[in-house]
Enzyme design. Sequence first.
Site, mmCIF file in Angstrom:
data_model
loop_
_atom_site.group_PDB
_atom_site.id
_atom_site.type_symbol
_atom_site.label_atom_id
_atom_site.label_comp_id
_atom_site.label_asym_id
_atom_site.label_seq_id
_atom_site.Cartn_x
_atom_site.Cartn_y
_atom_site.Cartn_z
ATOM 1 N N GLY A 71 -51.647 -6.489 37.406
ATOM 2 C CA GLY A 71 -50.415 -5.905 37.911
ATOM 3 C C GLY A 71 -50.282 -6.069 39.405
ATOM 4 N N PRO A 72 -49.097 -5.774 39.945
ATOM 5 C CA PRO A 72 -48.871 -5.902 41.394
ATOM 6 C C PRO A 72 -49.785 -4.958 42.182
ATOM 7 C CG PRO A 72 -46.802 -5.630 40.189
ATOM 8 C CD PRO A 72 -47.900 -5.336 39.233
ATOM 9 N N PRO A 73 -49.948 -5.211 43.477
ATOM 10 C CA PRO A 73 -50.789 -4.322 44.299
ATOM 11 C C PRO A 73 -50.218 -2.912 44.364
ATOM 12 C CG PRO A 73 -50.362 -6.408 45.437
ATOM 13 C CD PRO A 73 -49.477 -6.383 44.231
ATOM 14 N N GLY A 74 -51.116 -1.929 44.326
ATOM 15 C CA GLY A 74 -50.723 -0.538 44.501
ATOM 16 C C GLY A 74 -50.220 0.157 43.264
ATOM 17 N N GLY B 22 -52.049 1.099 40.631
ATOM 18 C CA GLY B 22 -53.003 2.060 40.088
ATOM 19 C C GLY B 22 -54.098 1.463 39.242
ATOM 20 N N LYS B 23 -54.416 0.179 39.412
ATOM 21 C CA LYS B 23 -55.473 -0.452 38.605
ATOM 22 C C LYS B 23 -56.838 0.151 38.936
ATOM 23 C CE LYS B 23 -54.374 -4.531 40.135
ATOM 24 N NZ LYS B 23 -53.196 -4.147 40.929
ATOM 25 N N THR B 24 -57.154 0.216 40.217
ATOM 26 C CA THR B 24 -58.438 0.795 40.623
ATOM 27 C C THR B 24 -58.486 2.287 40.312
ATOM 28 O OG1 THR B 24 -58.522 -0.846 42.411
ATOM 29 C CG2 THR B 24 -60.066 0.987 42.535
ATOM 30 N N GLU C 265 -23.127 -4.899 60.075
ATOM 31 C CA GLU C 265 -23.525 -3.917 59.061
ATOM 32 C C GLU C 265 -22.316 -3.405 58.279
ATOM 33 O OE1 GLU C 265 -26.531 -3.563 58.320
ATOM 34 O OE2 GLU C 265 -27.344 -4.644 60.032
ATOM 35 N N HIS D 279 -21.652 -5.816 55.481
ATOM 36 C CA HIS D 279 -22.495 -5.576 54.306
ATOM 37 C C HIS D 279 -21.938 -4.422 53.474
ATOM 38 C CE1 HIS D 279 -25.594 -8.440 55.159
ATOM 39 N NE2 HIS D 279 -25.916 -7.896 56.330
#
Length: 650
Positions: A238-241, A243-245, A462, A465
């Site tokens: 999965g992408p960084p951050g 929650g894998k760890t 701005e 936009h």
Amino acid sequence: MKKEKNQNNKNTPPQKPKFSAYWIYAIAIMIFIGMQIFSGSFGGVAKTTPSDFQTFIQNGDVARVVIVNKNKARVYLTQEAMAKEIHKKAAGEGFLDNGGINPNYEFEFGDLQNFEDTIKVAKAEGKIESYNFVTENNIWGDLLISILPLVLLIGIWILIMRRMAGGGAGGPGGQIFNIGKSKATLFDQNTNVKTSFKDVAGLEGAKEEIQEIVDFLKTPDKYTALGGKIPKGALLVGPPGTGKTLLAKAVAGEAKVPFFSLSGSDFVEMFVGVGASRVRDLFKQAKDKSPSIIFIDEIDAIGRARGKNNFSGSNDERENTLNQLLTEMDGFGTNTNVIVLAATNRADILDKALMRAGRFDRQIYVDLPDLRERREIFEVHLKPITKSPDIDMDFLAKQTPGFSGADIANVCNEAALIAARKDKKTVEKQDFLDAIDRIIGGLEKKNKIVTKEEKRAIAIHEAGHATASWVLEHAAPLVKVTIVPRGQSLGAAWYLPEERLIVRTSQMLDEMCATLGGRAAEEVIFNEISTGALSDLEKVTKQARAMITIYGLNEKIGNLTYYDSSGQNEYGFTKPYSEETAKMIDKEISVLVETQYQRAISLMKKHKEQLIQLADILIEKEVIFKDDLERVFGPRPFNNKEVAEKQLPA
């Protein structure tokens, strides 16, 4: 109590000073220094100078002179001279006590030739009885000088060995012979790991898979009774951050089995064969404590596909480590009571042999959290924070689309810091909004010097936009616009994008048109463009290239994609299409972007009065919100349709 303490002291034998090898080193050095000082010189010899020596010669006090090593003179006085008052110190120093062996005076001279001429003249005049030359060797001093480099080298080697040993056996670094041992950290029943599955918000599917693996090890008979086999490994992708760890930490806290944790880079070493040796040692320890779990974080450090980056032509230490890992996970004599967990955000570059069933049987994808999961993550991270009672979790979750779990944790921490900086007692809603703005756009730079012309140009940009996003159906709804410089940008616009699972062509085109609205507004109002649209151009160019080369949304290129999910094209030097196709792709990208730019210009011309009015409000207030746009443009014509669609039953 005092008596008992005294009795204990009496029974305890007095502690003797511990013996240290450094004592021997110090004694040896002192002996050498003493020999150097005392071996080559006479005790009790008075010092004199060459000028005083000339006076002694004129007075006829010198009997004999001995020239030592051509730079030092030893003077022996006559018996008559010893009776003189000026030589009493020399006489008392040892001439009479040593039977005339020791000299009376000693001094160093400069040029040997001049000194020898002076001695010859004095002898010719009869003022000196004799003189001679001697050469003395300091055996112990020369020996010390010769062996000193060797002693220093041995000392440095011993120091390095002790440092590598980490202060002894079992230290952090291990002995030099333990360099091939595993660096894994062991978590077992003696280790207090507080993280549990309750601390992991969202990720329901991933948690279910992980909990099942833990259950495998707790009650293996439940699953093997029907002939099933326990999975060998699970890969968290999965992408960084996301929650894998954190999931792995929860496994370490929940599982009642030994848990070995280490990073993929722990196998990498400058010495050949160390990585494979550490893999063998790791699995040996895990098998000895089976059932057990091994967690390898950032496994792409050693699991990269083989043969893709070995340009040296020599032996690749990383490939040897990977080969050993493959053998240990599923080879001859593999123990099934060891489960391997691994985490990576680059699964596309991993070796196919590592990804096959029998090694990593399960691939658990940990995606960015959706709206409901973000709400749960906020609830977890807001527990230790003293927050205001009116904080709405649903509102915060809606304001953070695309945020990972780590980003949300950063938002909560940043909001608490902002509230503390303002001396507040609780963290309020505005603090969270400021924290989100700071993380997305960067720190405000209100003291940045901006001229009136530049400020108006930024306001027009701005406002362009804001205008385009308001009048386009599929553009993301605007939240607020500011012309206060943040980070590297001079102005910013915040949108609340709809969380879609698939994106249609019309939606992507509207987003591109809204992105180009800033530059289009500059051209319509000032009849010239500036460099302020760099990030906008970068965004639309990448989006246009993705539409044509990845998603197959272009009629001329057709339903083709040049995207390679395996990542093998990353190492190639050629493009997967011909030069003619490359020219066609470049042309279609240019046409696509230019078409949306002209569309944005027509929108700016159509709503020019509202555009100028919105820019004036922006210059005055510096920040405008959705309510200001409603006053200028009226209600957004697509809101009722969006609300109606959301109210339809699924």
